[in-house]
Design a protein around this motif. Structure first.
Motif, PDB file in Angstrom:
ATOM      1  N   ARG A 112     -17.115  58.190   9.384  1.00  0.00           N
ATOM      2  CA  ARG A 112     -15.907  57.672   8.729  1.00  0.00           C
ATOM      3  C   ARG A 112     -16.240  56.690   7.605  1.00  0.00           C
ATOM      4  O   ARG A 112     -15.352  56.286   6.853  1.00  0.00           O
ATOM      5  CB  ARG A 112     -15.009  56.973   9.748  1.00  0.00           C
ATOM      6  CG  ARG A 112     -14.316  57.952  10.690  1.00  0.00           C
ATOM      7  CD  ARG A 112     -13.295  57.286  11.613  1.00  0.00           C
ATOM      8  NE  ARG A 112     -12.460  56.321  10.926  1.00  0.00           N
ATOM      9  CZ  ARG A 112     -12.299  55.049  11.315  1.00  0.00           C
ATOM     10  NH1 ARG A 112     -12.910  54.585  12.381  1.00  0.00           N
ATOM     11  NH2 ARG A 112     -11.504  54.233  10.642  1.00  0.00           N
ATOM     12  N   GLY A 113     -17.496  56.268   7.530  1.00  0.00           N
ATOM     13  CA  GLY A 113     -17.882  55.290   6.526  1.00  0.00           C
ATOM     14  C   GLY A 113     -17.305  53.918   6.813  1.00  0.00           C
ATOM     15  O   GLY A 113     -16.900  53.198   5.908  1.00  0.00           O
ATOM     16  N   SER A 114     -17.302  53.546   8.094  1.00  0.00           N
ATOM     17  CA  SER A 114     -16.709  52.283   8.517  1.00  0.00           C
ATOM     18  C   SER A 114     -17.746  51.446   9.263  1.00  0.00           C
ATOM     19  O   SER A 114     -18.343  51.924  10.230  1.00  0.00           O
ATOM     20  CB  SER A 114     -15.500  52.571   9.419  1.00  0.00           C
ATOM     21  OG  SER A 114     -14.909  51.375   9.845  1.00  0.00           O
ATOM     22  N   PHE A 115     -17.917  50.201   8.807  1.00  0.00           N
ATOM     23  CA  PHE A 115     -18.941  49.337   9.381  1.00  0.00           C
ATOM     24  C   PHE A 115     -18.418  47.911   9.488  1.00  0.00           C
ATOM     25  O   PHE A 115     -17.622  47.464   8.667  1.00  0.00           O
ATOM     26  CB  PHE A 115     -20.199  49.327   8.504  1.00  0.00           C
ATOM     27  CG  PHE A 115     -20.789  50.693   8.289  1.00  0.00           C
ATOM     28  CD1 PHE A 115     -21.756  51.175   9.144  1.00  0.00           C
ATOM     29  CD2 PHE A 115     -20.355  51.492   7.250  1.00  0.00           C
ATOM     30  CE1 PHE A 115     -22.297  52.444   8.966  1.00  0.00           C
ATOM     31  CE2 PHE A 115     -20.883  52.764   7.050  1.00  0.00           C
ATOM     32  CZ  PHE A 115     -21.859  53.234   7.919  1.00  0.00           C
ATOM     33  N   VAL A 116     -18.900  47.199  10.489  1.00  0.00           N
ATOM     34  CA  VAL A 116     -18.692  45.758  10.602  1.00  0.00           C
ATOM     35  C   VAL A 116     -20.072  45.147  10.762  1.00  0.00           C
ATOM     36  O   VAL A 116     -20.850  45.565  11.629  1.00  0.00           O
ATOM     37  CB  VAL A 116     -17.780  45.389  11.795  1.00  0.00           C
ATOM     38  CG1 VAL A 116     -17.681  43.876  11.930  1.00  0.00           C
ATOM     39  CG2 VAL A 116     -16.396  46.017  11.630  1.00  0.00           C
ATOM     40  N   LEU A 117     -20.376  44.186   9.909  1.00  0.00           N
ATOM     41  CA  LEU A 117     -21.692  43.554   9.974  1.00  0.00           C
ATOM     42  C   LEU A 117     -21.541  42.056   9.842  1.00  0.00           C
ATOM     43  O   LEU A 117     -20.541  41.555   9.330  1.00  0.00           O
ATOM     44  CB  LEU A 117     -22.611  44.120   8.891  1.00  0.00           C
ATOM     45  CG  LEU A 117     -22.097  44.082   7.456  1.00  0.00           C
ATOM     46  CD1 LEU A 117     -22.761  42.965   6.702  1.00  0.00           C
ATOM     47  CD2 LEU A 117     -22.378  45.404   6.792  1.00  0.00           C
ATOM     48  N   THR A 118     -22.533  41.352  10.343  1.00  0.00           N
ATOM     49  CA  THR A 118     -22.549  39.896  10.231  1.00  0.00           C
ATOM     50  C   THR A 118     -23.810  39.452   9.499  1.00  0.00           C
ATOM     51  O   THR A 118     -24.844  40.126   9.546  1.00  0.00           O
ATOM     52  CB  THR A 118     -22.507  39.204  11.608  1.00  0.00           C
ATOM     53  OG1 THR A 118     -23.676  39.546  12.350  1.00  0.00           O
ATOM     54  CG2 THR A 118     -21.249  39.578  12.380  1.00  0.00           C
TER      55      THR A 118
END
Length: 174
Positions: free
Chosen positions: A107-113
């Motif tokens: 989906r081309g969805s990311f969460v990063l810190t």
């Protein structure tokens, strides 16, 4: 008539640090970086307003991310290899500690810190996110790796009471 550009970006503008700083080397104190960043932001906001300044910082981060990928990360085929290489380089260069919290490559969805980042770790609470340069930087890194444009938005920040910066990265699909 458009004036000629004086500082068209080139990686060469970073200079030869071994030649130019034989005694001090490539390192400097974080306060010096933040002094440049926040004094520049203040002057730009006074002259252009906050929205235009944010746009400039995002675009500068985006340009830096493209160049950083090309010259430091270099193309890799595998997402895990890309993330690992990026984590190592960001930490070694003292930019921050990258972690991927969620990844949905289809989906081309990311969460990063990014923890202990250059821009805001240790700043007082301000009730708003400030890592707009980082949004552009991350967007360009993701696009450089995938070949697909990304929109990146900081959703948590040290300056909003969190103790890490969290970014949502979403592919802009046709």
């Amino acid at each position: 008539m458009e004036s000629q550009r004086k500082y068209l970006f080139s990686w060469d503008l970073l200079g030869n640090l071994e030649l130019g700083r034989p005694n001090l080397g490539p390192q400097t104190r974080l306060e010096v970086y933040r002094l440049m960043q926040f004094s520049m932001r203040d002057v730009l906001e006074q002259q252009l307003g906050a929205d235009k300044t944010d746009q400039i910082f995002y675009e500068a981060g985006y340009l830096a991310g493209q160049e950083f990928y090309q010259h430091i990360i270099e193309p890799v085929a595998d997402f895990n290899e890309f993330v690992h290489k990026l984590q190592v380089v960001l930490r070694e260069m003292g930019i921050g500690i990258l972690r991927i919290e969620k990844a949905d490559p289809e989906r081309g969805s990311f969460v990063l810190t990014v923890s202990e980042d250059l821009d805001c770790s240790g700043l007082p609470d301000l009730d708003y996110e400030i890592c707009i340069y980082d949004e552009g930087f991350i967007a360009a890194l993701m696009e450089s790796f995938t070949g697909i444009p990304f929109k990146v938005k900081e959703v948590d920040c040290w300056c909003t009471g969190d103790r890490t910066c969290r970014f949502a990265a979403e592919a802009i699909l046709g």
